[in-house]
Design a protein around this motif. Structure first.
Motif, mmCIF file in Angstrom:
data_model
loop_
_atom_site.group_PDB
_atom_site.id
_atom_site.type_symbol
_atom_site.label_atom_id
_atom_site.label_comp_id
_atom_site.label_asym_id
_atom_site.label_seq_id
_atom_site.Cartn_x
_atom_site.Cartn_y
_atom_site.Cartn_z
ATOM 1 N N LEU A 49 0.860 -1.185 0.000
ATOM 2 C CA LEU A 49 0.000 0.000 0.000
ATOM 3 C C LEU A 49 0.892 1.230 0.000
ATOM 4 C CD1 LEU A 49 -2.582 -1.122 2.716
ATOM 5 C CD2 LEU A 49 -2.868 -1.203 0.236
ATOM 6 N N ILE A 50 0.755 2.044 -1.025
ATOM 7 C CA ILE A 50 1.625 3.216 -1.200
ATOM 8 C C ILE A 50 0.743 4.455 -1.300
ATOM 9 C CG2 ILE A 50 3.354 4.310 -2.666
ATOM 10 C CD1 ILE A 50 4.137 1.480 -3.604
ATOM 11 N N THR A 51 0.973 5.416 -0.401
ATOM 12 C CA THR A 51 0.234 6.671 -0.449
ATOM 13 C C THR A 51 1.116 7.731 -1.087
ATOM 14 O OG1 THR A 51 1.014 7.356 1.746
ATOM 15 C CG2 THR A 51 -0.992 6.043 1.660
ATOM 16 N N PHE A 52 0.498 8.659 -1.820
ATOM 17 C CA PHE A 52 1.299 9.743 -2.410
ATOM 18 C C PHE A 52 0.531 11.055 -2.358
ATOM 19 C CE2 PHE A 52 -0.987 7.724 -5.869
ATOM 20 C CZ PHE A 52 -1.406 8.749 -6.703
ATOM 21 N N GLY A 53 1.202 12.052 -1.767
ATOM 22 C CA GLY A 53 0.744 13.428 -1.747
ATOM 23 C C GLY A 53 1.920 14.260 -2.237
ATOM 24 N N ARG A 54 2.446 15.122 -1.363
ATOM 25 C CA ARG A 54 3.675 15.855 -1.716
ATOM 26 C C ARG A 54 4.847 14.882 -1.817
ATOM 27 N NH1 ARG A 54 4.388 21.370 -1.331
ATOM 28 N NH2 ARG A 54 6.383 22.006 -2.233
ATOM 29 N N HIS A 55 4.832 13.866 -0.919
ATOM 30 C CA HIS A 55 5.765 12.754 -0.982
ATOM 31 C C HIS A 55 4.967 11.460 -0.980
ATOM 32 C CE1 HIS A 55 8.488 15.929 0.525
ATOM 33 N NE2 HIS A 55 9.458 15.228 -0.063
ATOM 34 N N ALA A 56 5.637 10.354 -1.228
ATOM 35 C CA ALA A 56 4.996 9.043 -1.190
ATOM 36 C C ALA A 56 5.647 8.209 -0.102
ATOM 37 C CB ALA A 56 5.124 8.344 -2.547
ATOM 38 N N GLN A 57 4.903 7.237 0.414
ATOM 39 C CA GLN A 57 5.456 6.317 1.402
ATOM 40 C C GLN A 57 4.681 5.008 1.388
ATOM 41 O OE1 GLN A 57 4.892 7.534 5.488
ATOM 42 N NE2 GLN A 57 2.972 8.585 5.051
ATOM 43 N N THR A 58 5.378 3.936 1.717
ATOM 44 C CA THR A 58 4.729 2.638 1.864
ATOM 45 C C THR A 58 4.212 2.529 3.292
ATOM 46 O OG1 THR A 58 6.248 1.670 0.249
ATOM 47 C CG2 THR A 58 5.042 0.149 1.682
ATOM 48 N N VAL A 59 2.942 2.169 3.452
ATOM 49 C CA VAL A 59 2.315 2.156 4.768
ATOM 50 C C VAL A 59 1.699 0.786 5.032
ATOM 51 C CG1 VAL A 59 1.801 4.627 4.720
ATOM 52 C CG2 VAL A 59 0.107 3.005 3.863
ATOM 53 N N GLU A 60 1.552 0.494 6.310
ATOM 54 C CA GLU A 60 0.792 -0.684 6.708
ATOM 55 C C GLU A 60 -0.697 -0.340 6.660
ATOM 56 O OE1 GLU A 60 1.990 -3.673 7.291
ATOM 57 O OE2 GLU A 60 4.040 -2.956 6.933
ATOM 58 N N LEU A 61 -1.528 -1.375 6.667
ATOM 59 C CA LEU A 61 -2.962 -1.151 6.556
ATOM 60 C C LEU A 61 -3.480 -0.286 7.708
ATOM 61 C CD1 LEU A 61 -5.572 -1.817 5.012
ATOM 62 C CD2 LEU A 61 -5.871 -3.779 6.528
ATOM 63 N N GLY A 62 -3.030 -0.568 8.932
ATOM 64 C CA GLY A 62 -3.487 0.216 10.075
ATOM 65 C C GLY A 62 -3.124 1.684 9.948
ATOM 66 N N GLU A 63 -1.943 1.971 9.406
ATOM 67 C CA GLU A 63 -1.542 3.368 9.205
ATOM 68 C C GLU A 63 -2.450 4.054 8.200
ATOM 69 O OE1 GLU A 63 2.927 4.101 9.100
ATOM 70 O OE2 GLU A 63 2.831 1.951 8.649
ATOM 71 N N LEU A 64 -2.778 3.334 7.116
ATOM 72 C CA LEU A 64 -3.632 3.933 6.097
ATOM 73 C C LEU A 64 -5.037 4.186 6.642
ATOM 74 C CD1 LEU A 64 -4.126 4.860 3.209
ATOM 75 C CD2 LEU A 64 -4.660 2.487 2.600
ATOM 76 N N VAL A 65 -5.578 3.218 7.385
ATOM 77 C CA VAL A 65 -6.926 3.374 7.930
ATOM 78 C C VAL A 65 -6.989 4.575 8.870
ATOM 79 C CG1 VAL A 65 -8.629 2.316 9.459
ATOM 80 C CG2 VAL A 65 -7.578 0.961 7.658
#
Length: 665
Positions: free
Chosen positions: A523-539
């Motif tokens: 799971l990779i989020t991207f805004g100003r920067h991108a990062q790989t996150v765990e599911l709990g972090e994304l939720v």
């Protein structure tokens, strides 16, 4: 005799035929065996709030404040119960007033004076005229008038009876303030009854005095209760419990006085001396109040309330009303749960049921059980910083719910239906192997039962053990390495796309972790920067205002994930609502520009080309109706051989999961 014997079996058969029972579904209302709450529904509501930016602790508090519906019954939340508490408090003060005793004394005094004047008017003597002058010279205030008449020799028997009723009324009301049921018990009090009460007060004051000096009063308390226990139907077990009981009522009586005007308090103080015609009763009660205030300074002795209704209450009734107000205030504080370490188990359910009704008690009990069950099932855990987080078990629950919604939507769209059968990992090979944790293949029933029988033949009495289980081997399917890239720029929050994005990630994560265990999801989020996150972090990720949609950085992280799985089929899924407006410079800093800089576009397309060279399968899920974004994604999709999907917000999860399944096929 023979006929009787022949008929006996027939009679028995007839009797047995009557003992027939029919079983069917329960139709007498809500299932009485059903749990009082739905944990899955509770987790769905908590999960929604968490995904919208609340902390798990806040989401749990919000659920308890809001309440929830279970089957055919709505469990009211803390807000509704608190509102009912304050409504009860308002009604109590709006409908009643505290001067009922004073009003009744005034009526009795007026009746006594009227009867006495009538009797004197029928006498033709100087003594009668003198007495009339005495009556005319009485003080204007009720307390002063009653005091002045203490030594008056009444001519009228009706007047004398009314005046004595004033004394008895005052005595009963003063005792009713401190002792439960005393008003009724002293209804027709004799001088002997009054003396017994005065003796009880003397013994009580002596007991409390000894206790205040730190002496052991165990034996003295036992003797006191043996002698005067009839005055205490609550049956306190020791001196401390007795003090608690009396102090709560004495404090309520003081709050009642505080709520009255200065004139009313002065009148009651004068009238108290006339209770039962013996000023010693008022003195003993005053001494009792002083001792209780010293022993329990933590009670509310200073509070009060404004009563503005039409219903007059006597002193005892008004004291109970003040006591009820105190209980309502305590309930309001308990229901607010605003103090450190607050738990719903703190709520006094008995007081809640007594003051607001059984239904309110049931609602509060249900909420407390829900809170306790959520904690017991391990749906929350403490992070290193002490904050409350959703546990992996809770995330699985949310994933199951999200996936179930997605499957329902896919089925409704394509005419498909959810199935309860576990999908095998491939075609069966005919061989079996011992079951291992995480296997979803079907059991080989013959081999499992054979293993169990062989083990039992060796002396093990257990009918079935996990070591007996063998599963059907299947041919290995192709593995997939999946990178789900989700846009977390501010526009996703502002346009209401935040929660659908998170539920999509939950559904895909649940599908892969339960049905395609060999696949690996990043799971990779991207805004100003991108990062790989765990599911709990994304939720639990909160939306933050930051400019930039750095798809370039996200593709770099996706490439790193895919390279770690060289033997897996590479799949890249991109969810975004904006053009790439930022890219990563060689020094690690993000470069932002809008409209998108040519440098950003070239850097992003270059990473798409690199992933295409790794045979990655692309799908771009475009949210919103930005024509520039649509044109850019169409060009990129043609370049990499990918697909562009423009789902609705409600259909985002279904489109992503369906595309993943299509890719796996």
């Amino acid at each position: 005799m023979a006929d009787s014997q022949r008929n006996e079996p027939r009679r028995r058969r007839t009797r047995y035929r009557r003992l027939r029972y029919a079983y069917g579904p329960y139709d007498g209302g809500p299932d009485p065996l059903a749990p009082p709450f739905d944990i899955r529904q509770a987790m769905d509501e908590i999960g929604r709030d968490v995904m919208e930016g609340s902390s798990p602790q806040q989401a749990l508090r919000e659920l308890l404040r809001r309440g929830m519906r279970n089957q055919d019954r709505q469990t009211r939340g803390l807000d509704d119960l608190t509102r009912q508490v304050w409504q009860r408090r308002r009604d109590l003060q709006r409908d009643n007033r505290l001067d009922g005793t004073l009003e009744e004394v005034r009526e009795l005094l007026a009746r006594a004076l009227e009867a006495e004047r009538e009797a004197l008017g029928n006498e033709d003597s100087d003594d009668a005229r003198f007495r009339e002058m005495q009556l005319e010279a009485l003080p204007n205030d009720t307390g002063g008038a009653v005091r002045e008449l203490d030594s008056y020799d009444w001519r009228s028997s009706d007047a004398r009876e009314a005046y004595q009723e004033i004394r008895d009324l005052l005595g009963r009301e003063m005792l009713d303030q401190r002792f439960q049921g005393m008003k009724e018990a002293m209804q027709n009090a004799t001088p002997e009854d009054v003396e017994r009460v005065r003796e009880m007060l003397d013994d009580l004051n002596n007991l409390l005095s000894q206790h205040a000096q730190g002496r052991d009063t165990t034996e003295q308390f036992r003797e006191f209760m043996a002698k005067h226990g009839e005055f205490f139907p609550e049956n306190p077990q020791d001196t401390e419990e007795l003090i608690d009981l009396l102090a709560a009522r004495a404090a309520a009586a003081q709050r009642m006085l505080n709520s009255m005007s200065a004139e009313q308090r002065a009148e009651l103080a004068q009238l108290a001396q006339q209770a039962f015609g013996d000023p010693r009763l008022a003195q003993s009660l005053s001494q009792l109040d002083a001792q209780l205030q010293g022993l329990r300074p933590g009670e509310d002795w200073q509070g009060g309330g404004r009563f503005r209704g039409e219903n007059p209450m006597g002193m005892g009734e008004a004291t109970r009303a003040m006591e009820e107000l105190g209980q309502l205030d305590a309930l309001a504080e308990q229901l607010a749960q605003s103090y450190p370490g607050a738990r719903l188990e703190d709520v006094d359910l008995d007081a809640l049921g007594e003051l607001l009704g059984e239904e309110s008690r049931v609602d509060a009990k249900t909420l407390a059980e829900l809170e306790r069950e959520l904690q017991r099932q391990g749906l929350f855990e403490r992070a290193a910083d002490g904050s409350l987080q959703l546990s992996p078990k809770a995330l699985r629950r949310l994933g199951e719910s999200a996936l179930r919604d997605v499957v329902d939507r896919i089925g409704a769209r394509r005419g498909e239906r959810d199935t309860r059968r576990s999908g095998a990992a491939g075609e069966a090979t005919g061989a079996t192997r011992a079951w291992a944790f995480g296997d979803t293949e079907a059991w080989s029933v013959p081999r499992t039962l054979l293993n169990a029988e062989l083990r039992r033949a060796g002396g093990d009495p257990r009918r079935l053990d996990v070591s007996d289980v063998e599963v059907v081997e299947t041919e290995q399917r192709t593995r997939a390495a999946v990178a789900l890239l989700v846009d977390t720029s501010w526009s996703m929050v502002a346009e209401g796309r935040w929660v659908p994005m998170k539920r999509t990630a939950l559904a895909l994560h649940q599908l892969i972790s339960t049905r395609f265990r060999g696949d690996d999801l990043a799971l990779i989020t991207f805004g100003r920067h991108a990062q790989t996150v765990e599911l709990g972090e994304l939720v639990g990720l909160e939306g933050a205002y930051a400019q930039g949609t750095n798809l370039h950085h996200a593709l770099l992280l996706a490439q790193r994930h895919l390279r770690r799985h060289p033997d897996a089929m590479p799949v890249v899924l991109v969810v975004t609502d904006g053009e790439p407006t930022a890219h990563l410079e060689p020094d690690g800093e993000a470069y932002f520009d809008y409209p998108p800089s040519p440098y950003t576009v070239r850097a992003t397309v270059a990473e798409v080309d690199r992933l295409t060279g790794m045979n990655a399968m692309f799908t771009f899920f475009v949210l919103g109706d930005d024509p520039r974004l649509a044109a850019f994604m169409d060009d990129v999709a043609r370049r990499c051989g990918g697909r562009v999907v423009t789902p609705t917000l409600d259909g985002l999860g279904a489109e992503v999961v369906a595309d993943y399944l299509r890719t796996r096929r």
